[in-house]
Design a protein around this motif. Structure first.
Motif, PDB file in Angstrom:
ATOM      1  N   HIS A 197      14.598  20.947  41.166  1.00  0.00           N
ATOM      2  CA  HIS A 197      15.078  20.703  42.525  1.00  0.00           C
ATOM      3  C   HIS A 197      13.977  20.336  43.521  1.00  0.00           C
ATOM      4  CE1 HIS A 197      18.823  22.180  41.053  1.00  0.00           C
ATOM      5  NE2 HIS A 197      18.480  23.453  41.043  1.00  0.00           N
ATOM      6  N   THR A 204      19.749  25.581  48.102  1.00  0.00           N
ATOM      7  CA  THR A 204      19.692  24.263  47.470  1.00  0.00           C
ATOM      8  C   THR A 204      20.188  24.341  46.030  1.00  0.00           C
ATOM      9  OG1 THR A 204      17.837  23.560  48.864  1.00  0.00           O
ATOM     10  CG2 THR A 204      18.165  22.365  46.799  1.00  0.00           C
ATOM     11  N   ASN A 208      23.582  22.449  44.479  1.00  0.00           N
ATOM     12  CA  ASN A 208      23.499  21.544  43.331  1.00  0.00           C
ATOM     13  C   ASN A 208      24.464  21.961  42.234  1.00  0.00           C
ATOM     14  OD1 ASN A 208      21.389  19.287  43.381  1.00  0.00           O
ATOM     15  ND2 ASN A 208      20.228  20.965  44.265  1.00  0.00           N
TER      16      ASN A 208
END
Length: 261
Positions: A197, A204, A208
């Motif tokens: 990532h 985050t 995802n």
């Protein structure tokens, strides 16, 4: 009252004692812990949203008195360094804070299993029916991720009749995708999720997973004369560095500082 303690976690027992003499050491077996809760910054108005105080948390537990009666107790721990406080918290709290709210919003049905020993994740994926799951997500550092993909590759070998210990065999790719939510503070290392990532931010990672973003991950297999020893994705070490990693595992409660201990 407010006192300064030295706090250790050793062999499944929380130990705390006065920072300075006289000694008043107390111990708490992990099985006697009822729950661990966040503490919140005091609001100035009832309508304000509660904000977690990163420097405090409270352990609720039970202990027996001299008459063998159980008594409820609590211990609130504070440290001026919020990173140290975070290192005392576990992956379940990371999931509750960062993963659960977004998964609920996205309508993702989640089954949570909490690992309590080394290799438990690997054993779980090897021996349980995973047909009902679209993906498996782990919360933790590189060691946690390693347990997961080691178990999944061996599982795929078993399903396809591939001898994982035969170095001449091509190991099959697991069909089920995995997600990684990093502990990001106070864990061991999060190099794998950082490579995927570009950040160790847990939000985050969760987003995802929700979006279904996938990316391939190269694995390396290590064999001895007759057996597959391990698959790894980041670092393989031996000699001094390997000894440090191996012997520091019993000081995992220290977070990354255990490597310098």
């Amino acid at each position: 009252g407010s006192k300064k303690f030295r706090v250790l976690f050793h062999k499944g027992t929380i130990v705390w004692d006065n920072e300075r003499p006289p000694s008043e050491q107390q111990t708490l077996p992990l099985e006697n812990v009822i729950s661990v809760q966040h503490n919140y910054i005091r609001n100035t108005h009832p309508s304000e949203e509660r904000i977690v105080d990163p420097n405090y948390f409270t352990i609720h537990y039970a202990k027996t008195d001299k008459e063998k009666k159980w008594k409820y107790q609590s211990l609130t721990l504070r440290h001026s360094d919020h990173l140290q406080v975070s290192s005392w918290k576990n992956a379940l709290q990371i999931y509750e804070k960062f993963g659960k709210p977004l998964f609920n919003i996205a309508g993702v049905d989640v089954t949570v299993n909490v690992s309590q020993r080394k290799n438990q994740i690997c054993d779980f994926v090897l021996n349980h029916n995973l047909d009902m799951f679209d993906s498996i997500v782990c919360v933790g550092g590189d060691g946690t991720v390693s347990e997961l993909f080691n178990g999944l590759v061996r599982r795929e070998c078993r399903i396809l009749g591939v001898d994982a210990d035969d170095i001449e065999q091509d190991l099959p790719k697991p069909k089920i995708p995995i997600g990684i939510i990093p502990v990001f503070i106070g864990g061991s290392t999060d190099t794998i999720v950082y490579c995927l990532h570009g950040t160790t931010d847990p939000t985050t990672a969760v987003l995802n997973i929700i979006f279904g973003e996938t990316l391939g991950l190269d694995l390396v297999s290590v064999y001895d004369e007759s057996n597959l020893l391990r698959l790894y994705a980041s670092v393989l070490s031996y000699g001094y560095l390997g000894d440090v990693a191996y012997h520091s595992d019993k000081y995992r409660w220290m977070g990354p500082n255990r490597y310098n201990y």
